[in-house]
Scaffold this active site. Structure first.
Site, mmCIF file in Angstrom:
data_model
loop_
_atom_site.group_PDB
_atom_site.id
_atom_site.type_symbol
_atom_site.label_atom_id
_atom_site.label_comp_id
_atom_site.label_asym_id
_atom_site.label_seq_id
_atom_site.Cartn_x
_atom_site.Cartn_y
_atom_site.Cartn_z
ATOM 1 N N VAL A 86 -15.212 -0.905 2.597
ATOM 2 C CA VAL A 86 -14.893 -0.741 1.532
ATOM 3 C C VAL A 86 -16.425 0.104 1.240
ATOM 4 O O VAL A 86 -17.257 -0.422 1.728
ATOM 5 C CB VAL A 86 -14.670 -1.533 0.365
ATOM 6 C CG1 VAL A 86 -15.178 -2.355 0.187
ATOM 7 C CG2 VAL A 86 -14.573 -1.059 -1.144
ATOM 8 N N CYS A 87 -16.280 1.212 0.708
ATOM 9 C CA CYS A 87 -17.432 1.747 0.083
ATOM 10 C C CYS A 87 -17.648 2.693 -1.127
ATOM 11 O O CYS A 87 -16.560 1.699 -1.512
ATOM 12 C CB CYS A 87 -17.981 2.576 1.118
ATOM 13 S SG CYS A 87 -17.306 4.134 0.783
ATOM 14 N N ARG A 88 -18.368 3.776 -1.652
ATOM 15 C CA ARG A 88 -18.255 3.938 -3.430
ATOM 16 C C ARG A 88 -16.577 4.322 -2.616
ATOM 17 O O ARG A 88 -15.771 4.581 -3.901
ATOM 18 C CB ARG A 88 -18.845 4.914 -3.197
ATOM 19 C CG ARG A 88 -18.110 5.424 -4.340
ATOM 20 C CD ARG A 88 -19.813 5.827 -5.109
ATOM 21 N NE ARG A 88 -20.162 7.187 -4.550
ATOM 22 C CZ ARG A 88 -21.589 7.801 -3.910
ATOM 23 N NH1 ARG A 88 -22.825 6.961 -4.021
ATOM 24 N NH2 ARG A 88 -21.484 8.662 -3.186
#
Length: 111
Positions: free
Chosen positions: A61-63
């Site tokens: 996951v990232c932004r």
């Protein structure tokens, strides 16, 4: 930015026992992250591959999903078969009402 074509999962479908790998920068992590996530900034991945499970499911996951999709592609290219990208990243995680916590004393948020 176009995300690579990699396996993905939605925020509501992340298995409870998945290894949630958060590849955002320290300030993003501090502002808000999933309580069970493991923080490993994207640029540190090559030097810290041993910290990423090869047997259990890994959700990256990232932004918003772009950086994490790149990491999923990188891991797949290095032999991982158990990785998926979190579609929409932490923005989608928060929008789905999934739990979040912060490290900076402020209410958890996505920055």
């Amino acid at each position: 930015m176009f995300e690579p074509d990699v396996p993905s999962v939605t925020a509501t479908d992340v298995p409870a026992d998945a290894f949630l790998l958060d590849v955002r920068e320290p300030d993003e992590w501090s502002a808000g992250h999933a309580p069970q996530a493991h923080h490993l900034p994207m640029m540190e991945i090559p030097a810290r591959l041993a910290e990423i499970p090869t047997e259990s499911e890994v959700v990256v996951v990232c932004r918003s999903g772009g950086r994490s999709a790149q990491v999923v592609g990188y891991l797949m290219g290095n032999g991982w078969e158990n990785v998926r990208n979190l579609t929409g990243g932490m923005r989608q995680w928060a929008a789905a009402g999934r739990p979040m916590t912060s490290e900076d004393g402020q209410p958890a948020r996505v920055v």
